[in-house]
Design a protein around this motif. Structure first.
Motif, mmCIF file in Angstrom:
data_model
loop_
_atom_site.group_PDB
_atom_site.id
_atom_site.type_symbol
_atom_site.label_atom_id
_atom_site.label_comp_id
_atom_site.label_asym_id
_atom_site.label_seq_id
_atom_site.Cartn_x
_atom_site.Cartn_y
_atom_site.Cartn_z
ATOM 1 N N ASP A 41 0.864 -1.296 0.043
ATOM 2 C CA ASP A 41 0.134 0.037 -0.123
ATOM 3 C C ASP A 41 0.887 1.333 -0.051
ATOM 4 O O ASP A 41 1.740 1.475 1.127
ATOM 5 N N ALA A 72 -0.812 -6.918 -1.995
ATOM 6 C CA ALA A 72 -1.977 -6.209 -2.322
ATOM 7 C C ALA A 72 -1.542 -4.558 -2.123
ATOM 8 O O ALA A 72 -0.785 -4.366 -0.901
ATOM 9 N N TRP A 76 -6.518 -2.731 -3.890
ATOM 10 C CA TRP A 76 -6.814 -4.249 -3.994
ATOM 11 C C TRP A 76 -6.938 -4.506 -5.528
ATOM 12 O O TRP A 76 -7.736 -5.369 -5.869
ATOM 13 N N ARG A 77 -6.315 -3.769 -6.415
ATOM 14 C CA ARG A 77 -6.323 -3.953 -7.751
ATOM 15 C C ARG A 77 -5.315 -4.947 -8.608
ATOM 16 O O ARG A 77 -5.312 -5.520 -9.635
ATOM 17 N N THR A 81 -5.359 -10.245 -5.767
ATOM 18 C CA THR A 81 -5.443 -9.896 -4.244
ATOM 19 C C THR A 81 -6.925 -9.659 -3.686
ATOM 20 O O THR A 81 -7.053 -10.109 -2.519
ATOM 21 N N GLU A 82 -7.658 -9.176 -4.665
ATOM 22 C CA GLU A 82 -9.130 -9.088 -4.279
ATOM 23 C C GLU A 82 -9.822 -10.391 -3.605
ATOM 24 O O GLU A 82 -10.588 -10.510 -2.637
ATOM 25 N N SER A 83 -9.562 -11.507 -4.329
ATOM 26 C CA SER A 83 -10.040 -12.850 -4.089
ATOM 27 C C SER A 83 -9.353 -13.093 -2.546
ATOM 28 O O SER A 83 -10.154 -13.968 -1.914
ATOM 29 N N MET A 85 -8.388 -11.126 -0.163
ATOM 30 C CA MET A 85 -9.147 -10.602 0.710
ATOM 31 C C MET A 85 -10.571 -11.091 0.889
ATOM 32 O O MET A 85 -11.119 -11.328 2.241
ATOM 33 N N ARG A 86 -11.361 -11.376 0.002
ATOM 34 C CA ARG A 86 -12.705 -11.824 0.161
ATOM 35 C C ARG A 86 -12.638 -13.329 0.868
ATOM 36 O O ARG A 86 -13.509 -13.570 1.534
#
Length: 93
Positions: A41, A72, A76-77, A81-83, A85-86
């Protein structure tokens, strides 16, 4: 005063019950909490997030948990990484 938890009372609702006057650290550790952050980040120093997370999770009887997602960023692009986090949220819930 800690990086993310100013020393002031909070008022919030937890499971439909109003909780008033808790210090931020107490609110985050007394009740089940999850912080998820990426280690790339550009807006927030991961070093500070790690220290804050470790401090809160190591307090006596803490219900605070955290997960650092490798690669990430802030939004979260990054691929996959988004998956991650989910899935972490699903596992927490």
């Amino acid at each position: 005063m800690s990086f993310f938890t100013p020393d002031r009372g909070l008022t919030t609702t937890v499971d439909g019950v109003s909780v008033t006057g808790l210090q931020a650290k107490e609110a985050l550790t007394r009740h089940s909490s999850l912080a998820i952050y990426g280690n790339t980040d550009p807006f927030t120093a991961v070093r500070k997030l790690r220290k804050w997370s470790q401090e809160l999770s190591s307090m006596p009887n803490s219900q605070f948990r955290f997960l650092e997602i490798n690669g990430a960023g802030h939004f979260w692009r990054e691929d996959g990484t988004e998956s991650l986090m989910r899935n972490a949220i699903r596992g927490y819930i």
